[in-house]
Design an enzyme around this catalytic site. Structure first.
Site, short mmCIF file in Angstrom:
data_model
loop_
_atom_site.label_atom_id
_atom_site.label_comp_id
_atom_site.label_asym_id
_atom_site.label_seq_id
_atom_site.Cartn_x
_atom_site.Cartn_y
_atom_site.Cartn_z
CD GLU A 154 43.57 25.81 66.34
OE1 GLU A 154 44.63 26.44 66.60
OE2 GLU A 154 43.42 25.17 65.30
CG ASP A 187 48.35 20.33 66.37
OD1 ASP A 187 48.70 19.14 66.45
OD2 ASP A 187 47.41 20.71 65.66
CG HIS A 207 41.76 12.35 64.93
ND1 HIS A 207 40.97 13.46 64.99
CD2 HIS A 207 42.31 12.34 63.69
CE1 HIS A 207 41.02 14.09 63.82
NE2 HIS A 207 41.83 13.43 63.02
N GLY A 257 48.66 20.09 57.41
CA GLY A 257 48.56 19.17 58.55
C GLY A 257 49.81 19.21 59.40
CE1 TYR A 306 41.05 17.44 65.34
CE2 TYR A 306 39.64 18.68 66.84
CZ TYR A 306 40.81 17.99 66.59
OH TYR A 306 41.73 17.82 67.60
CB SER A 360 50.61 22.35 63.79
OG SER A 360 49.92 21.20 64.02
C1 GLA Z 1 44.72 18.51 64.61
C2 GLA Z 1 44.47 19.00 66.05
C3 GLA Z 1 45.23 18.15 67.06
C4 GLA Z 1 44.99 16.67 66.83
C5 GLA Z 1 45.15 16.29 65.37
C6 GLA Z 1 44.75 14.88 65.10
O1 GLA Z 1 46.04 18.72 64.25
O2 GLA Z 1 44.85 20.34 66.18
O3 GLA Z 1 44.89 18.53 68.36
O4 GLA Z 1 43.74 16.29 67.32
O5 GLA Z 1 44.40 17.12 64.52
O6 GLA Z 1 45.58 14.00 65.76
#
Ligand code: GLA
Length: 382
Positions: free
Chosen positions: A161, A173, A36, A125, A223, A127
Protein backbone atom coordinates in the site's frame (compact mmCIF):
# COMPACT_ATOMS: atom_id res chain seq x y z
CA UNK A 1 -19.17 -14.48 2.95
CA UNK A 2 -21.79 -15.10 0.36
CA UNK A 3 -21.62 -18.61 -1.17
CA UNK A 4 -22.60 -17.19 -4.55
CA UNK A 5 -19.44 -15.07 -4.69
CA UNK A 6 -17.20 -17.98 -3.75
CA UNK A 7 -18.85 -20.19 -6.38
CA UNK A 8 -18.52 -17.45 -8.97
CA UNK A 9 -14.81 -16.99 -8.28
CA UNK A 10 -14.17 -20.72 -8.29
CA UNK A 11 -16.11 -21.46 -11.48
CA UNK A 12 -14.54 -18.56 -13.34
CA UNK A 13 -11.11 -19.77 -12.30
CA UNK A 14 -11.75 -23.36 -13.42
CA UNK A 15 -13.31 -22.27 -16.73
CA UNK A 16 -10.45 -19.91 -17.48
CA UNK A 17 -7.39 -21.79 -16.23
CA UNK A 18 -8.58 -25.43 -16.28
CA UNK A 19 -7.16 -26.28 -12.83
CA UNK A 20 -8.54 -26.46 -9.30
CA UNK A 21 -7.64 -23.35 -7.30
CA UNK A 22 -7.08 -22.72 -3.62
CA UNK A 23 -9.93 -20.61 -2.29
CA UNK A 24 -9.39 -17.82 0.20
CA UNK A 25 -11.69 -15.51 2.06
CA UNK A 26 -10.18 -12.27 3.31
CA UNK A 27 -12.49 -9.96 5.25
CA UNK A 28 -12.94 -6.23 5.37
CA UNK A 29 -13.13 -4.52 8.74
CA UNK A 30 -15.09 -2.13 10.86
CA UNK A 31 -13.50 0.08 13.50
CA UNK A 32 -15.47 0.78 16.67
CA UNK A 33 -13.14 3.57 17.77
CA UNK A 34 -9.50 4.68 17.42
CA UNK A 35 -9.33 6.50 14.08
CA UNK A 36 -6.06 7.84 12.66
CA UNK A 37 -4.27 6.61 15.76
CA UNK A 38 -2.63 3.57 14.15
CA UNK A 39 0.20 5.41 12.38
CA UNK A 40 0.81 7.30 15.63
CA UNK A 41 1.71 4.02 17.34
CA UNK A 42 -1.59 4.23 19.22
CA UNK A 43 -4.59 2.02 19.97
CA UNK A 44 -7.40 0.99 17.65
CA UNK A 45 -10.44 -1.22 18.17
CA UNK A 46 -11.35 -2.87 14.86
CA UNK A 47 -13.01 -6.15 13.91
CA UNK A 48 -13.06 -8.26 10.75
CA UNK A 49 -16.51 -8.63 9.18
CA UNK A 50 -18.41 -11.15 7.09
CA UNK A 51 -17.91 -9.08 3.95
CA UNK A 52 -14.67 -8.98 2.00
CA UNK A 53 -12.83 -10.59 -0.87
CA UNK A 54 -13.06 -14.16 -2.14
CA UNK A 55 -10.05 -15.22 -4.19
CA UNK A 56 -9.19 -18.31 -6.23
CA UNK A 57 -5.47 -18.77 -6.82
CA UNK A 58 -3.20 -21.42 -8.35
CA UNK A 59 0.28 -21.80 -9.86
CA UNK A 60 0.62 -21.34 -13.60
CA UNK A 61 2.95 -23.03 -16.12
CA UNK A 62 2.80 -20.07 -18.45
CA UNK A 63 5.48 -17.39 -18.75
CA UNK A 64 3.13 -14.79 -17.33
CA UNK A 65 0.82 -14.37 -14.38
CA UNK A 66 -2.80 -13.33 -14.69
CA UNK A 67 -5.10 -11.49 -12.30
CA UNK A 68 -8.83 -11.18 -12.88
CA UNK A 69 -10.96 -8.63 -11.00
CA UNK A 70 -14.40 -10.14 -11.58
CA UNK A 71 -16.36 -7.18 -10.20
CA UNK A 72 -14.68 -4.86 -12.64
CA UNK A 73 -14.61 -7.38 -15.47
CA UNK A 74 -10.94 -6.54 -15.82
CA UNK A 75 -8.02 -8.90 -16.55
CA UNK A 76 -4.34 -8.15 -16.47
CA UNK A 77 -1.28 -10.20 -17.44
CA UNK A 78 2.11 -9.43 -15.95
CA UNK A 79 5.67 -10.71 -15.71
CA UNK A 80 7.06 -11.24 -12.25
CA UNK A 81 10.48 -9.78 -13.02
CA UNK A 82 9.14 -6.62 -14.65
CA UNK A 83 6.85 -5.24 -11.98
CA UNK A 84 6.36 -1.54 -11.47
CA UNK A 85 3.46 0.49 -10.12
CA UNK A 86 0.62 0.93 -12.58
CA UNK A 87 -1.14 4.28 -12.91
CA UNK A 88 -2.54 5.78 -9.73
CA UNK A 89 -5.87 4.39 -8.62
CA UNK A 90 -5.66 1.13 -10.58
CA UNK A 91 -6.63 -2.08 -8.80
CA UNK A 92 -3.63 -4.05 -10.07
CA UNK A 93 -1.32 -2.04 -7.80
CA UNK A 94 -2.64 -4.03 -4.82
CA UNK A 95 -1.60 -7.26 -6.53
CA UNK A 96 1.68 -5.99 -8.00
CA UNK A 97 2.62 -4.35 -4.72
CA UNK A 98 2.22 -7.54 -2.73
CA UNK A 99 4.21 -9.57 -5.27
CA UNK A 100 7.00 -6.97 -5.33
CA UNK A 101 7.19 -6.78 -1.53
CA UNK A 102 7.40 -10.58 -1.29
CA UNK A 103 10.28 -10.49 -3.79
CA UNK A 104 11.95 -7.71 -1.78
CA UNK A 105 12.17 -10.15 1.09
CA UNK A 106 14.10 -12.56 -1.11
CA UNK A 107 11.24 -15.01 -1.27
CA UNK A 108 10.90 -16.77 -4.60
CA UNK A 109 7.54 -17.23 -6.22
CA UNK A 110 6.61 -18.59 -9.64
CA UNK A 111 3.85 -17.54 -12.00
CA UNK A 112 0.30 -17.77 -10.75
CA UNK A 113 -3.27 -16.96 -11.70
CA UNK A 114 -5.77 -15.30 -9.43
CA UNK A 115 -9.47 -14.48 -9.76
CA UNK A 116 -11.15 -12.37 -7.09
CA UNK A 117 -14.44 -10.74 -6.31
CA UNK A 118 -15.75 -8.86 -3.30
CA UNK A 119 -18.87 -7.57 -1.61
CA UNK A 120 -17.50 -4.40 -0.03
CA UNK A 121 -17.90 -1.42 -2.29
CA UNK A 122 -14.59 0.42 -2.80
CA UNK A 123 -14.47 3.67 -0.85
CA UNK A 124 -16.77 2.36 1.90
CA UNK A 125 -14.01 2.79 4.48
CA UNK A 126 -14.17 -0.94 5.20
CA UNK A 127 -10.75 -1.80 3.79
CA UNK A 128 -11.52 -3.74 0.67
CA UNK A 129 -7.91 -2.91 -0.25
CA UNK A 130 -6.38 -4.58 2.81
CA UNK A 131 -8.69 -7.56 2.21
CA UNK A 132 -7.36 -7.88 -1.33
CA UNK A 133 -3.70 -7.48 -0.34
CA UNK A 134 -4.08 -10.06 2.39
CA UNK A 135 -5.79 -12.53 0.07
CA UNK A 136 -2.88 -12.26 -2.38
CA UNK A 137 -0.09 -12.62 0.18
CA UNK A 138 -1.94 -15.40 2.01
CA UNK A 139 -2.55 -17.29 -1.24
CA UNK A 140 1.03 -16.94 -2.47
CA UNK A 141 2.37 -18.03 0.91
CA UNK A 142 0.30 -21.22 0.68
CA UNK A 143 1.07 -21.95 -2.98
CA UNK A 144 4.81 -21.42 -2.82
CA UNK A 145 5.43 -22.50 0.78
CA UNK A 146 7.02 -19.17 1.62
CA UNK A 147 6.92 -19.81 5.34
CA UNK A 148 5.68 -16.29 6.12
CA UNK A 149 4.05 -15.68 9.48
CA UNK A 150 0.78 -13.74 9.58
CA UNK A 151 2.71 -10.81 11.04
CA UNK A 152 5.10 -10.83 8.10
CA UNK A 153 2.18 -11.10 5.71
CA UNK A 154 0.44 -7.99 7.03
CA UNK A 155 3.67 -6.01 6.89
CA UNK A 156 4.00 -7.03 3.24
CA UNK A 157 0.41 -5.93 2.58
CA UNK A 158 1.07 -2.61 4.30
CA UNK A 159 4.28 -1.99 2.32
CA UNK A 160 2.40 -2.77 -0.90
CA UNK A 161 0.00 0.00 0.00
CA UNK A 162 2.85 2.40 0.83
CA UNK A 163 4.99 1.73 -2.21
CA UNK A 164 2.58 0.71 -4.95
CA UNK A 165 -0.71 2.34 -4.02
CA UNK A 166 0.95 5.42 -2.53
CA UNK A 167 -1.00 5.59 0.74
CA UNK A 168 1.20 5.67 3.85
CA UNK A 169 -1.36 3.71 5.85
CA UNK A 170 -1.00 2.36 9.37
CA UNK A 171 -1.36 -1.32 10.22
CA UNK A 172 -4.96 -1.43 11.48
CA UNK A 173 -6.68 -2.60 8.31
CA UNK A 174 -4.26 -5.35 7.38
CA UNK A 175 -4.13 -6.54 10.99
CA UNK A 176 -7.89 -6.67 11.49
CA UNK A 177 -8.43 -8.41 8.18
CA UNK A 178 -5.75 -11.05 8.86
CA UNK A 179 -6.25 -11.66 12.59
CA UNK A 180 -10.02 -11.17 12.98
CA UNK A 181 -11.79 -13.38 15.55
CA UNK A 182 -15.44 -14.39 15.19
CA UNK A 183 -17.76 -12.26 17.39
CA UNK A 184 -14.80 -10.26 18.69
CA UNK A 185 -13.27 -6.83 18.24
CA UNK A 186 -9.51 -6.49 18.75
CA UNK A 187 -7.88 -3.91 20.96
CA UNK A 188 -4.71 -3.50 18.92
CA UNK A 189 -1.61 -1.77 20.19
CA UNK A 190 -0.13 -0.48 16.95
CA UNK A 191 3.33 -0.14 18.48
CA UNK A 192 3.77 -3.75 19.54
CA UNK A 193 1.32 -5.02 16.88
CA UNK A 194 -0.32 -7.23 19.48
CA UNK A 195 -4.00 -7.36 20.25
CA UNK A 196 -6.47 -8.50 22.84
CA UNK A 197 -9.82 -9.84 21.65
CA UNK A 198 -13.06 -8.61 23.24
CA UNK A 199 -16.24 -10.56 22.66
CA UNK A 200 -18.82 -8.11 21.41
CA UNK A 201 -22.34 -8.71 22.60
CA UNK A 202 -24.21 -5.47 22.97
CA UNK A 203 -27.41 -7.30 24.05
CA UNK A 204 -30.29 -5.07 23.00
CA UNK A 205 -27.97 -2.90 20.92
CA UNK A 206 -26.04 -3.59 17.76
CA UNK A 207 -23.62 -2.03 15.30
CA UNK A 208 -24.93 -0.85 11.97
CA UNK A 209 -23.12 0.83 9.09
CA UNK A 210 -24.50 3.45 6.74
CA UNK A 211 -22.52 4.06 3.58
CA UNK A 212 -22.69 7.61 2.23
CA UNK A 213 -21.75 6.12 -1.15
CA UNK A 214 -19.41 9.02 -1.71
CA UNK A 215 -15.63 9.10 -1.81
CA UNK A 216 -14.26 12.57 -2.25
CA UNK A 217 -11.08 12.75 -4.27
CA UNK A 218 -7.82 13.93 -2.73
CA UNK A 219 -8.41 11.63 0.21
CA UNK A 220 -5.10 9.82 -0.38
CA UNK A 221 -2.99 12.96 -0.37
CA UNK A 222 -4.96 14.35 2.60
CA UNK A 223 -4.19 11.11 4.43
CA UNK A 224 -0.47 11.31 3.74
CA UNK A 225 -0.44 15.01 4.70
CA UNK A 226 -1.99 14.22 8.08
CA UNK A 227 0.47 11.47 8.72
CA UNK A 228 3.41 13.78 8.08
CA UNK A 229 1.85 16.56 10.18
CA UNK A 230 1.63 14.12 13.10
CA UNK A 231 5.24 13.10 12.56
CA UNK A 232 6.41 16.71 12.54
CA UNK A 233 4.65 17.41 15.84
CA UNK A 234 6.14 14.32 17.49
CA UNK A 235 9.56 15.47 16.33
CA UNK A 236 9.00 18.85 17.97
CA UNK A 237 7.87 17.07 21.10
CA UNK A 238 10.95 14.89 21.02
CA UNK A 239 8.93 11.67 21.18
CA UNK A 240 8.85 8.68 18.86
CA UNK A 241 5.14 9.06 18.10
CA UNK A 242 2.11 11.00 19.35
CA UNK A 243 1.19 7.94 21.36
CA UNK A 244 3.95 9.01 23.76
CA UNK A 245 2.59 12.53 24.32
CA UNK A 246 -0.03 14.00 26.64
CA UNK A 247 -2.15 17.10 26.18
CA UNK A 248 0.09 18.88 28.69
CA UNK A 249 3.19 18.04 26.62
CA UNK A 250 1.50 19.43 23.55
CA UNK A 251 0.56 22.66 25.33
CA UNK A 252 4.21 23.27 26.09
CA UNK A 253 5.07 23.56 22.40
CA UNK A 254 1.97 25.48 21.37
CA UNK A 255 4.04 28.39 20.03
CA UNK A 256 6.06 26.15 17.76
CA UNK A 257 3.17 24.47 15.97
CA UNK A 258 0.78 25.99 13.44
CA UNK A 259 -2.77 25.98 14.89
CA UNK A 260 -4.13 23.49 12.35
CA UNK A 261 -1.47 20.93 13.23
CA UNK A 262 -1.86 21.62 16.93
CA UNK A 263 -5.53 20.65 16.62
CA UNK A 264 -4.63 17.52 14.68
CA UNK A 265 -2.13 16.36 17.28
CA UNK A 266 -4.62 17.17 20.03
CA UNK A 267 -7.22 15.04 18.28
CA UNK A 268 -4.82 12.08 18.08
CA UNK A 269 -3.84 12.30 21.74
CA UNK A 270 -7.50 12.50 22.78
CA UNK A 271 -8.65 9.75 20.43
CA UNK A 272 -6.00 7.44 21.77
CA UNK A 273 -7.33 8.01 25.30
CA UNK A 274 -10.92 7.62 24.10
CA UNK A 275 -10.11 4.23 22.64
CA UNK A 276 -8.89 2.89 25.97
CA UNK A 277 -11.88 4.44 27.73
CA UNK A 278 -14.22 2.81 25.21
CA UNK A 279 -12.77 -0.61 25.91
CA UNK A 280 -13.19 0.02 29.63
CA UNK A 281 -16.82 1.03 29.02
CA UNK A 282 -17.39 -2.27 27.20
CA UNK A 283 -15.80 -4.20 30.07
CA UNK A 284 -18.15 -2.37 32.45
CA UNK A 285 -21.13 -3.00 30.19
CA UNK A 286 -21.65 0.76 29.98
CA UNK A 287 -22.96 1.33 26.47
CA UNK A 288 -24.08 4.91 27.14
CA UNK A 289 -20.46 5.85 27.82
CA UNK A 290 -19.29 3.92 24.78
CA UNK A 291 -21.84 5.77 22.65
CA UNK A 292 -20.78 9.16 24.01
CA UNK A 293 -17.12 8.38 23.23
CA UNK A 294 -18.07 7.39 19.69
CA UNK A 295 -19.84 10.75 19.20
CA UNK A 296 -16.80 12.56 20.62
CA UNK A 297 -14.58 10.69 18.20
CA UNK A 298 -16.64 12.01 15.30
CA UNK A 299 -16.59 15.52 16.67
CA UNK A 300 -12.78 15.40 16.81
CA UNK A 301 -12.49 13.92 13.33
CA UNK A 302 -14.68 16.71 11.96
CA UNK A 303 -13.51 19.79 13.83
CA UNK A 304 -9.89 19.00 14.69
CA UNK A 305 -8.57 16.33 12.35
CA UNK A 306 -10.74 17.57 9.47
CA UNK A 307 -11.27 14.32 7.62
CA UNK A 308 -15.07 14.24 7.56
CA UNK A 309 -17.41 15.62 4.89
CA UNK A 310 -20.99 16.97 4.70
CA UNK A 311 -22.49 13.58 3.92
CA UNK A 312 -20.87 11.90 6.93
CA UNK A 313 -21.72 14.79 9.25
CA UNK A 314 -25.31 14.70 8.05
CA UNK A 315 -25.68 10.99 8.88
CA UNK A 316 -24.11 11.47 12.31
CA UNK A 317 -26.52 14.33 12.99
CA UNK A 318 -29.41 12.08 11.97
CA UNK A 319 -28.18 9.62 14.59
CA UNK A 320 -27.90 12.33 17.25
CA UNK A 321 -31.51 13.31 16.70
CA UNK A 322 -32.65 9.73 17.17
CA UNK A 323 -32.96 8.43 20.72
CA UNK A 324 -32.40 4.82 19.64
CA UNK A 325 -28.81 5.60 18.60
CA UNK A 326 -26.26 5.71 21.43
CA UNK A 327 -23.32 6.77 19.27
CA UNK A 328 -22.29 7.32 15.66
CA UNK A 329 -19.18 8.46 13.83
CA UNK A 330 -17.41 8.32 10.51
CA UNK A 331 -15.26 5.22 10.10
CA UNK A 332 -11.92 4.70 8.35
CA UNK A 333 -9.78 7.26 6.55
CA UNK A 334 -12.66 9.69 5.98
CA UNK A 335 -13.91 12.02 3.21
CA UNK A 336 -16.74 9.56 2.55
CA UNK A 337 -17.49 5.93 3.18
CA UNK A 338 -19.51 4.68 6.14
CA UNK A 339 -20.70 5.84 9.50
CA UNK A 340 -20.75 3.26 12.28
CA UNK A 341 -23.79 3.44 14.56
CA UNK A 342 -24.50 1.87 17.93
CA UNK A 343 -28.26 1.45 17.81
CA UNK A 344 -31.06 -0.30 19.68
CA UNK A 345 -31.71 -3.59 17.87
CA UNK A 346 -35.46 -3.34 17.50
CA UNK A 347 -35.24 0.28 16.35
CA UNK A 348 -32.37 -0.20 13.90
CA UNK A 349 -34.49 -0.71 10.78
CA UNK A 350 -36.64 2.26 11.62
CA UNK A 351 -33.59 4.48 12.07
CA UNK A 352 -32.06 3.14 8.85
CA UNK A 353 -35.24 4.00 6.93
CA UNK A 354 -35.53 7.48 8.39
CA UNK A 355 -31.87 8.32 7.89
CA UNK A 356 -31.95 7.00 4.31
CA UNK A 357 -34.99 9.07 3.47
CA UNK A 358 -33.49 12.23 4.94
CA UNK A 359 -30.17 11.56 3.17
CA UNK A 360 -31.94 11.17 -0.17
CA UNK A 361 -33.81 14.41 0.38
CA UNK A 362 -30.65 16.31 1.34
CA UNK A 363 -28.20 15.00 -1.27
CA UNK A 364 -30.49 13.51 -3.91
CA UNK A 365 -28.46 10.32 -3.55
CA UNK A 366 -29.02 6.92 -1.94
CA UNK A 367 -27.07 5.76 1.08
CA UNK A 368 -26.72 2.01 1.86
CA UNK A 369 -27.25 0.25 5.16
CA UNK A 370 -25.15 -2.76 6.21
CA UNK A 371 -25.74 -5.13 9.10
CA UNK A 372 -22.48 -6.94 9.72
CA UNK A 373 -21.23 -9.95 11.68
CA UNK A 374 -17.82 -9.95 13.33
CA UNK A 375 -15.84 -12.70 11.67
CA UNK A 376 -12.67 -14.71 11.40
CA UNK A 377 -9.63 -13.24 9.62
CA UNK A 378 -8.10 -14.28 6.29
CA UNK A 379 -8.39 -18.06 5.81
CA UNK A 380 -8.57 -20.89 3.33
CA UNK A 381 -12.04 -22.01 2.33
CA UNK A 382 -12.06 -25.81 2.30
C1 GLA B 1 -7.24 3.98 6.66
C2 GLA B 1 -5.83 3.41 6.86
C3 GLA B 1 -5.64 2.90 8.28
C4 GLA B 1 -6.07 3.93 9.31
C5 GLA B 1 -7.43 4.52 8.97
C6 GLA B 1 -7.80 5.67 9.86
O1 GLA B 1 -8.19 2.97 6.75
O2 GLA B 1 -5.59 2.37 5.96
O3 GLA B 1 -4.32 2.51 8.49
O4 GLA B 1 -5.11 4.94 9.44
O5 GLA B 1 -7.50 4.98 7.64
O6 GLA B 1 -7.94 5.25 11.16
Amino acid sequence: MSKAIITDVKNTFINTFKTEPLLIFSPGRINIIGEHTDYNDGFVFPAAVDKGIAAAIQKSDSKKSTAVALDLDSTIEFELDKLKPSKEGSWENYVFGVVAEIQNRNKVIGNFNIVFKGNIPGGAGMSSSAALENSVVFGLNELFNLGLTKHEMILISQKAEHNYVGVKCGIMDQYASMFGVKNNALLLDCRTIESKPYEINFKEHQLMLINTNVKHSLSDSAYNDRRSACERVSELLGVKALRDATEADLKRIIDKVIPANYQKALYVIQENERTLKAVKAIEDGNLETLGALIYQSHEGLTTKYKVSCNELDFLVNQAKENKSVLGARMMGGGFGGCTINLVTKDKANRFAEEASKAYKKEFNKECSVYFIKLSKGTHLIR
